[in-house]
Scaffold this motif. Structure first.
Motif, PDB file in Angstrom:
ATOM      1  N   LEU A  88       6.618   1.023  -8.560  1.00  0.00           N
ATOM      2  CA  LEU A  88       7.068   0.351  -9.703  1.00  0.00           C
ATOM      3  C   LEU A  88       6.074   0.467 -10.949  1.00  0.00           C
ATOM      4  O   LEU A  88       6.618   0.822 -12.126  1.00  0.00           O
ATOM      5  N   ALA A  89       4.844   0.140 -10.724  1.00  0.00           N
ATOM      6  CA  ALA A  89       3.873   0.470 -11.697  1.00  0.00           C
ATOM      7  C   ALA A  89       3.660   1.737 -12.331  1.00  0.00           C
ATOM      8  O   ALA A  89       3.697   1.936 -13.453  1.00  0.00           O
ATOM      9  N   ASN A  90       3.835   2.631 -11.281  1.00  0.00           N
ATOM     10  CA  ASN A  90       3.817   4.164 -11.967  1.00  0.00           C
ATOM     11  C   ASN A  90       5.043   4.470 -12.624  1.00  0.00           C
ATOM     12  O   ASN A  90       5.009   4.976 -13.994  1.00  0.00           O
ATOM     13  N   ASP A  91       6.097   3.975 -12.217  1.00  0.00           N
ATOM     14  CA  ASP A  91       7.417   4.144 -12.988  1.00  0.00           C
ATOM     15  C   ASP A  91       7.317   3.598 -14.244  1.00  0.00           C
ATOM     16  O   ASP A  91       7.713   4.224 -15.360  1.00  0.00           O
ATOM     17  N   ARG A  92       6.945   2.295 -14.476  1.00  0.00           N
ATOM     18  CA  ARG A  92       7.042   1.561 -15.797  1.00  0.00           C
ATOM     19  C   ARG A  92       5.777   2.170 -16.672  1.00  0.00           C
ATOM     20  O   ARG A  92       6.202   2.224 -17.867  1.00  0.00           O
ATOM     21  N   ILE A  93       4.844   2.669 -16.120  1.00  0.00           N
ATOM     22  CA  ILE A  93       3.900   3.450 -17.058  1.00  0.00           C
ATOM     23  C   ILE A  93       4.379   4.615 -17.584  1.00  0.00           C
ATOM     24  O   ILE A  93       4.382   5.065 -18.938  1.00  0.00           O
ATOM     25  N   LEU A  94       4.952   5.562 -16.878  1.00  0.00           N
ATOM     26  CA  LEU A  94       5.598   6.780 -17.243  1.00  0.00           C
ATOM     27  C   LEU A  94       6.552   6.466 -18.341  1.00  0.00           C
ATOM     28  O   LEU A  94       6.681   7.226 -19.236  1.00  0.00           O
ATOM     29  N   GLY A 176       0.707   6.011 -13.273  1.00  0.00           N
ATOM     30  CA  GLY A 176       1.185   6.290 -14.533  1.00  0.00           C
ATOM     31  C   GLY A 176       0.724   7.709 -14.997  1.00  0.00           C
ATOM     32  O   GLY A 176       1.259   8.134 -16.076  1.00  0.00           O
ATOM     33  N   ALA A 177      -0.127   8.410 -14.241  1.00  0.00           N
ATOM     34  CA  ALA A 177      -0.658   9.999 -14.602  1.00  0.00           C
ATOM     35  C   ALA A 177       0.119  10.968 -13.861  1.00  0.00           C
ATOM     36  O   ALA A 177      -0.277  12.185 -13.894  1.00  0.00           O
ATOM     37  N   MET A 178       0.785  10.614 -12.777  1.00  0.00           N
ATOM     38  CA  MET A 178       1.440  11.722 -11.813  1.00  0.00           C
ATOM     39  C   MET A 178       2.614  11.012 -11.067  1.00  0.00           C
ATOM     40  O   MET A 178       2.980   9.864 -10.951  1.00  0.00           O
ATOM     41  N   ASN A 179       3.402  12.070 -10.843  1.00  0.00           N
ATOM     42  CA  ASN A 179       4.843  11.689 -10.178  1.00  0.00           C
ATOM     43  C   ASN A 179       5.015  12.734  -9.224  1.00  0.00           C
ATOM     44  O   ASN A 179       5.430  13.913  -9.604  1.00  0.00           O
ATOM     45  N   PRO A 180       5.280  12.720  -7.962  1.00  0.00           N
ATOM     46  CA  PRO A 180       5.071  11.227  -7.356  1.00  0.00           C
ATOM     47  C   PRO A 180       3.566  10.667  -7.190  1.00  0.00           C
ATOM     48  O   PRO A 180       2.622  11.620  -7.344  1.00  0.00           O
TER      49      PRO A 180
END
Length: 250
Positions: A88-94, A176-180
C-alpha cells in the motif's frame, strides 16, 4: 510481557529539514506493539512526503490487526499483513510521483517491527535498521539494501573502505522506487529484558554500536535513552536526520 515504547526524530546537526518519520502503537494491555521508521529521499519535499505516506500506510493496515481478537490473529500470516502494508505504501508513493515532476525521484526506506507474544516480525526495504539488544549487546536483524553492502558481501571492499566510498548511501531497494517491491522478512524470538531499537542511518553513521550499551545503561527511562542517543549523534555532528524508536520488554 509488557511492551513499552519511546521514540523521537530529529533534523540532525546539518540538514535544514527532517525527512524521517517515526510512528508506533501499543495495545492497551501492552501485549502487542508496532514500530515504524521511514527515511525519505528525493529532494524538494519529496522525501518528507514519501516517508509520511509510508508510515501512514503501515499504520492504516497494521493498527487494526494489532487490536484484533487473539483468535483472529491466530488465523493470519504476519508476513502477509506486513507485505500488504508495504505494498500500500509503495502504491501510494508511486501514484503521488505521477502528480508532480518534482516528486518523480522520491522514495523512502521503511523498517517495521510487529511484536506479538514472544515474537518480533520485522520487514524492511532500504537501510533503516532494526536491532535486538539483549544483555547489553546489539544485534542487527536487518540487512542494508545498499550498493556498499553488496560490495562488502562480494569482497569488492572491506569494512575499512566503507567510510571512503562516495556512494555509500545509494539504495538498491526503496519503497516507492520499484514495482513490484522486494522485501526482506525476519521473525525473531524475544523475551523479558530484551529491547528492540529501530533507527535511520543518521544514528548508525554517527554513533558506534559499541557505545549504545553505555548510553542505555546510564539512562533512567526509555525516553531518556532515546534522547541520549539523539544527543550523542548531534555531538558528532550527524550529517543526516536522526530517528530512533526503542521498545522494552518487561
Amino acid at each position: 510481557m509488557k511492551l513499552e515504547v519511546a521514540g523521537i526524530s530529529h533534523t540532525g546537526a546539518v540538514r535544514e529539514s527532517n525527512q524521517d518519520v517515526v510512528a508506533w502503537q501499543v495495545t492497551d494491555d501492552g501485549g502487542s506493539a508496532l514500530l515504524v521508521v521511514a527515511d525519505g529521499m528525493g529532494g524538494y519535499q519529496g522525501g518528507e512526503i514519501a516517508s509520511r505516506l509510508a508510515a501512514d500506510s503501515v499504520m492504516e493496515v497494521m493498527v487494526p490487526v494489532l487490536f484484533m481478537d487473539e483468535a483472529d490473529k491466530g488465523e493470519i500470516d504476519p508476513n502477509d499483513c506486513l507485505e500488504t502494508a508495504f505494498d500500500l505504501a509503495n502504491d501510494r508513493i508511486l501514484e503521488r510521483r505521477k502528480t508532480d515532476e518534482r516528486l518523480e525521484k522520491m522514495g523512502t526506506t521503511l523498517v517495521v517491527a510487529w511484536v506479538e507474544g514472544n515474537t518480533a516480525h520485522i520487514t524492511h526495504a532500504g537501510d533503516s535498521r532494526c536491532y535486538l539488544i539483549r544483555d547489553g549487546q546489539p544485534t542487527c536483524l536487518t540487512r542494508d539494501d545498499t550498493v556498499v553492502q553488496n560490495m562488502l558481501e562480494d569482497g569488492s571492499i572491506n569494512e575499512a573502505d566503507v567510510a571512503n566510498v562516495p556512494f555509500r548511501n545509494v539504495l538498491t531497494r526503496a519503497v516507492g522506487a520499484m514495482n513490484p517491491l522486494e522485501l526482506t522478512f525476519c521473525s525473531q524470538p524475544v523475551r523479558t529484558g530484551d529491547c528492540l531499537l529501530l533507527c535511520s542511518d543518521g544514528l548508525t553513521h554517527s554513533v558506534p554500536e559499541a557505545e549504545w550499551n553505555r548510553i542505555l545503561k546510564e539512562s533512567e527511562s526509555r525516553e531518556s535513552a532515546v534522547n541520549a542517543l539523539i544527543e550523542a549523534a548531534l555531538e558528532r555532528q550527524a550529517s543526516d536526520n536522526v530517528s530512533v524508536v526503542l521498545l522494552t520488554l518487561k
